[in-house]
Design an enzyme around this catalytic site. Structure first.
Site, PDB file in Angstrom:
ATOM      1  N   SER A  41       0.847  -1.205   0.000  1.00 52.10           N
ATOM      2  CA  SER A  41       0.000   0.000   0.000  1.00 52.10           C
ATOM      3  C   SER A  41       0.871   1.239   0.000  1.00 52.10           C
ATOM      4  O   SER A  41       1.975   1.243   0.568  1.00 52.10           O
ATOM      5  CB  SER A  41      -0.885   0.025   1.250  1.00 52.10           C
ATOM      6  OG  SER A  41      -1.506   1.295   1.383  1.00 52.10           O
ATOM      7  N   TYR A  99      -2.042  -0.579  10.107  1.00 56.42           N
ATOM      8  CA  TYR A  99      -2.106  -0.975   8.694  1.00 56.42           C
ATOM      9  C   TYR A  99      -0.808  -0.558   7.988  1.00 56.42           C
ATOM     10  O   TYR A  99      -0.202  -1.346   7.256  1.00 56.42           O
ATOM     11  CB  TYR A  99      -3.318  -0.318   8.043  1.00 56.42           C
ATOM     12  CG  TYR A  99      -3.544  -0.664   6.588  1.00 56.42           C
ATOM     13  CD1 TYR A  99      -3.989  -1.926   6.199  1.00 56.42           C
ATOM     14  CD2 TYR A  99      -3.321   0.288   5.586  1.00 56.42           C
ATOM     15  CE1 TYR A  99      -4.202  -2.234   4.859  1.00 56.42           C
ATOM     16  CE2 TYR A  99      -3.540  -0.009   4.250  1.00 56.42           C
ATOM     17  CZ  TYR A  99      -3.976  -1.272   3.895  1.00 56.42           C
ATOM     18  OH  TYR A  99      -4.187  -1.575   2.564  1.00 56.42           O
TER      19      TYR A  99
HETATM   20  N1  LIG Z   1      -8.687  -0.924  -1.910  1.00 57.29           N
HETATM   21  C1  LIG Z   1      -7.679  -0.086  -1.643  1.00 57.29           C
HETATM   22  O1  LIG Z   1      -7.829   1.149  -1.651  1.00 57.29           O
HETATM   23  C2  LIG Z   1      -6.309  -0.621  -1.392  1.00 57.29           C
HETATM   24  C3  LIG Z   1      -5.245   0.293  -1.391  1.00 57.29           C
HETATM   25  C4  LIG Z   1      -3.952  -0.166  -1.149  1.00 57.29           C
HETATM   26  C5  LIG Z   1      -3.750  -1.501  -0.926  1.00 57.29           C
HETATM   27  N2  LIG Z   1      -4.797  -2.364  -0.919  1.00 57.29           N
HETATM   28  C6  LIG Z   1      -4.481  -3.777  -0.674  1.00 57.29           C
HETATM   29  O2  LIG Z   1      -4.934  -4.547  -1.764  1.00 57.29           O
HETATM   30  C7  LIG Z   1      -5.270  -5.860  -1.333  1.00 57.29           C
HETATM   31  C8  LIG Z   1      -6.685  -6.197  -1.791  1.00 57.29           C
HETATM   32  O3  LIG Z   1      -7.564  -5.236  -1.208  1.00 57.29           O
HETATM   33  P1  LIG Z   1      -9.076  -5.027  -1.705  1.00 57.29           P
HETATM   34  O4  LIG Z   1      -9.348  -3.574  -1.613  1.00 57.29           O
HETATM   35  O5  LIG Z   1      -9.326  -5.753  -2.983  1.00 57.29           O
HETATM   36  O6  LIG Z   1      -9.842  -5.739  -0.497  1.00 57.29           O
HETATM   37  P2  LIG Z   1     -11.294  -6.413  -0.431  1.00 57.29           P
HETATM   38  O7  LIG Z   1     -12.198  -5.793  -1.426  1.00 57.29           O
HETATM   39  O8  LIG Z   1     -11.664  -6.369   1.015  1.00 57.29           O
HETATM   40  O9  LIG Z   1     -11.004  -7.928  -0.863  1.00 57.29           O
HETATM   41  C9  LIG Z   1     -10.140  -8.686  -0.062  1.00 57.29           C
HETATM   42  C10 LIG Z   1      -9.930 -10.051  -0.649  1.00 57.29           C
HETATM   43  O10 LIG Z   1      -9.050 -10.757   0.231  1.00 57.29           O
HETATM   44  C11 LIG Z   1      -9.724 -11.870   0.793  1.00 57.29           C
HETATM   45  N3  LIG Z   1      -9.377 -11.998   2.193  1.00 57.29           N
HETATM   46  C12 LIG Z   1      -9.580 -11.111   3.183  1.00 57.29           C
HETATM   47  N4  LIG Z   1      -9.169 -11.625   4.360  1.00 57.29           N
HETATM   48  C13 LIG Z   1      -8.701 -12.872   4.082  1.00 57.29           C
HETATM   49  C14 LIG Z   1      -8.165 -13.911   4.864  1.00 57.29           C
HETATM   50  N5  LIG Z   1      -8.019 -13.791   6.197  1.00 57.29           N
HETATM   51  N6  LIG Z   1      -7.796 -15.059   4.254  1.00 57.29           N
HETATM   52  C15 LIG Z   1      -7.941 -15.207   2.908  1.00 57.29           C
HETATM   53  N7  LIG Z   1      -8.448 -14.261   2.119  1.00 57.29           N
HETATM   54  C16 LIG Z   1      -8.826 -13.106   2.695  1.00 57.29           C
HETATM   55  C17 LIG Z   1     -11.212 -11.594   0.593  1.00 57.29           C
HETATM   56  O11 LIG Z   1     -11.966 -12.789   0.525  1.00 57.29           O
HETATM   57  P3  LIG Z   1     -12.864 -13.293   1.774  1.00 57.29           P
HETATM   58  O12 LIG Z   1     -13.857 -12.234   2.030  1.00 57.29           O
HETATM   59  O13 LIG Z   1     -13.435 -14.591   1.381  1.00 57.29           O
HETATM   60  O14 LIG Z   1     -11.907 -13.489   2.877  1.00 57.29           O
HETATM   61  C18 LIG Z   1     -11.202 -10.866  -0.742  1.00 57.29           C
HETATM   62  O15 LIG Z   1     -11.094 -11.784  -1.797  1.00 57.29           O
HETATM   63  C19 LIG Z   1      -5.085  -5.850   0.188  1.00 57.29           C
HETATM   64  O16 LIG Z   1      -3.822  -6.375   0.519  1.00 57.29           O
HETATM   65  C20 LIG Z   1      -5.151  -4.380   0.545  1.00 57.29           C
HETATM   66  O17 LIG Z   1      -4.472  -4.092   1.754  1.00 57.29           O
HETATM   67  C21 LIG Z   1      -6.061  -1.958  -1.150  1.00 57.29           C
END
Ligand SMILES: NC(=O)c1ccc[n+]([C@@H]2O[C@H](COP(=O)([O-])OP(=O)(O)OC[C@H]3O[C@@H](n4cnc5c(N)ncnc54)[C@H](OP(=O)(O)O)[C@@H]3O)[C@@H](O)[C@H]2O)c1
Length: 251
Positions: free
Chosen positions: A146, A160
């Site tokens: 991130s 975080y």
């Molecule tokens: N969105 C943003 O603005 C942003 C910015 C910077 C970085 N990121 C990073 O990008 C990555 C993806 O984020 P996102 O925004 O796509 O999140 P999201 O919409 O919450 O999706 C998260 C994904 O990870 C899975 N997941 C969550 N907890 C888990 C666990 N304990 N074990 C296995 N799978 C798990 C979820 O599936 P389940 O619900 O089935 O667990 C889902 O497929 C993360 O590492 C996040 O920190 C996101």
């Protein structure tokens, strides 16, 4: 994009953790569209995981979903080994599964702290340690960190940020460990991307947009395109890099 549009990853096998929703689902679809066989993990959203797999198969690709809670190190190890056993090898690991909990340090709970460390850091260590046993020269390890690793413009994100800083440093050291084996290790550091974790119409979205040069949230598809590049043979000279894709959040 159809299955035939780009075949750069033909014959490759990828594992995308947290591939059922959000950025991970976009990454799984993109890698599959370039010819990779793709396994995804999830912890609870089995219906959404099944939809990601079905969409890839409908386009003629190979895909499977594995329930593996990233808080359970044994489940993560098993997911890596199951991918290699079922799909025949493991060439690309994308550590995408992530957890977010926000709160001031004064009252941040130990449970939330341990969850963020387990999902955002320990699971990444475990998956990489297990995956590198399977990888040959040309292997690719990509973590989704991130921008908050380096920029934390609001209170409440300290833990975080700690976890995302950890994977940034880890990436540098791993590049040294695995470079001699021909395996690259990189970390993509997104800014705000419109997902369930950080919806573009959420309570904090306008504040986030105010920090961005573009003033626009990113999409999972945009992050997936950078993953696909780093996963390709063309990116062999890029390793140990922490690459921002953040709409100018850090400009
Ligand atoms: N969105 C943003 O603005 C942003 C910015 C910077 C970085 N990121 C990073 O990008 C990555 C993806 O984020 P996102 O925004 O796509 O999140 P999201 O919409 O919450 O999706 C998260 C994904 O990870 C899975 N997941 C969550 N907890 C888990 C666990 N304990 N074990 C296995 N799978 C798990 C979820 O599936 P389940 O619900 O089935 O667990 C889902 O497929 C993360 O590492 C996040 O920190 C996101």
């Amino acid at each position: 994009m159809t299955q035939a549009a780009n075949t750069k990853l033909n014959g490759k096998v990828a594992l995308v953790t947290g591939g059922s929703r959000g950025i991970g689902a976009a990454i799984a679809a993109r890698l599959a569209s370039e010819g990779a066989a793709v396994a995804i993990t999830y912890s609870s959203s089995s219906e959404q995981a099944d939809k990601v797999v079905a969409a890839i198969r409908a386009n003629g690709g190979r895909a499977m979903a594995i329930r593996a809670d990233a808080q359970d190190a044994d489940a993560v190890r098993l997911a890596v080994n199951t991918t290699a056993a079922e799909l025949g090898s493991l060439d690309i690991l994308v550590n995408n599964a992530g957890a977010l909990a926000a709160g001031h340090i004064a009252d941040f709970s130990m449970d939330d702290y341990q969850k963020l460390i387990a999902v955002n850091v320990t699971a990444v260590f475990v998956a990489i340690q297990e995956a590198q046993h399977h990888m040959k020269a040309g292997g690719r390890i990509i973590t989704i960190g991130s921008v908050n690793s380096d920029y934390v413009p609001v209170p409440g994100l300290s833990v975080y940020a700690l976890t995302k800083g950890a994977v940034a440093s880890f990436t540098r050291g791993l590049a040294r460990d695995l470079g001699p084996q021909g395996i690259t290790v990189n970390n993509i550091q997104p800014g705000p991307v419109d997902t369930e974790m950080n919806p573009a119409n959420g309570a904090f979205a306008d504040t986030m947009r105010s920090y961005m040069a573009t003033g626009q949230y990113g999409t999972g598809i945009q992050i997936a395109s950078l993953v696909a590049y780093l996963a390709s043979e063309e990116a062999a000279f890029i390793t140990g890099a922490n690459l921002k894709a953040d709409g100018g959040f850090d400009a």
